[in-house]
Design a protein around this motif. Structure first.
Motif, PDB file in Angstrom:
ATOM      1  N   SER A   1      40.828  49.823  51.468  1.00 14.48           N
ATOM      2  CA  SER A   1      40.038  48.918  50.639  1.00 14.48           C
ATOM      3  C   SER A   1      40.704  47.549  50.543  1.00 14.48           C
ATOM      4  N   THR A   2      39.863  46.530  50.431  1.00  9.13           N
ATOM      5  CA  THR A   2      40.349  45.172  50.167  1.00  9.13           C
ATOM      6  C   THR A   2      39.673  44.690  48.893  1.00  9.13           C
TER       7      THR A   2
ATOM      8  N   GLY B   1      40.946  51.624  44.755  1.00  8.13           N
ATOM      9  CA  GLY B   1      40.361  51.817  46.073  1.00  8.13           C
ATOM     10  C   GLY B   1      41.291  52.601  46.966  1.00  8.13           C
ATOM     11  N   ASP B   2      40.807  52.994  48.131  1.00  5.74           N
ATOM     12  CA  ASP B   2      41.656  53.738  49.058  1.00  5.74           C
ATOM     13  C   ASP B   2      42.519  52.762  49.865  1.00  5.74           C
TER      14      ASP B   2
END
Length: 225
Positions: A132-133, A128-129
């Motif tokens: 993101s979580t 993810g970036d």
């Protein structure tokens, strides 16, 4: 032994030798799905996962596994077996997987504040970036990013790939969860320094996960065939 078995349910050992059908658990074999690059083996050995990395899938006797699971007693968190039968022990885990069993407990933080940053730091990549979580890594992502390494891979890239392979081993072979296709990111910080990974009692953690998992399968996946 009669007092340790729930009389409301007939025990599998009472019917296993009869001609009638008997209860048996669904079989599910976990595995990484690919062999590690030979260049990763020194790093896996350094971390204490060299033997576990060589684990391959094999045929299982699900009828025998079913009989063993039926002997699990949640009241005492152990198997109750007649004299002469055997059970899974910590020594078995150490001998079969080569994991340390006399070190510190495997523990840590289950909630990671910045999982993407952690992945970039220890794996060199993230699913993810930065915003993101997420709490788990998919095996498909690990395989796609770390199965094939370039011929001129740097030492840093090899170390990252070794961490990724250990994560795959933990979630796919040693301590699989109900999803069966992801591994929790909580184990990743423990792999920061590969030299200190073997300072944890991974064998104890595997055995501790095995017992509740077997009891859960007894309750949720029992079927008639």
């Amino acid at each position: 032994m009669a007092s340790l078995i729930n009389k409301k349910l007939s025990h599998i050992c009472d019917t296993v030798n009869n001609t009638d059908s008997y209860r048996i658990l669904r079989g599910r074999v976990n595995g990484v799905g690919y062999s590690p690059d030979a260049r990763l083996m020194p790093y896996l050995e350094l971390a204490g996962f060299g033997s576990a990395a060589l684990t391959r899938t094999f045929d299982l006797r699900y009828d025998l596994i079913s009989a063993l699971v039926e002997r699990w007693r949640p009241e005492t968190h152990t198997f109750h077996l007649p004299c002469g039968e055997c059970t899974v022990t910590l020594e078995d885990v150490a001998l079969q997987f080569g994991l340390p069993i006399d070190e510190d407990a495997v523990t840590g933080v289950s909630a990671i504040d910045e999982p993407a940053a952690l992945c970039y730091s220890l794996l060199g990549s993230s699913p993810g970036d930065a915003e993101s979580t997420f709490s788990e890594l998919k095996f498909t992502w690990l395989k796609a990013n770390f199965q094939h390494l370039s011929d001129n891979a740097t030492e840093e890239q090899l170390v990252c790939a070794a961490r990724a392979y250990i994560m795959h081993i933990i979630g796919g072979v040693l301590m699989p969860n109900s999803n069966n296709n992801k591994v929790h990111i909580q184990y990743l910080p423990l792999l920061t320094d590969l030299r200190s990974v073997r300072s944890y009692s991974w064998g104890s953690a595997v055995l501790a996960m095995l017992y509740p998992m077997m009891y859960q399968k007894k309750r949720l996946t029992r079927q008639q065939i």
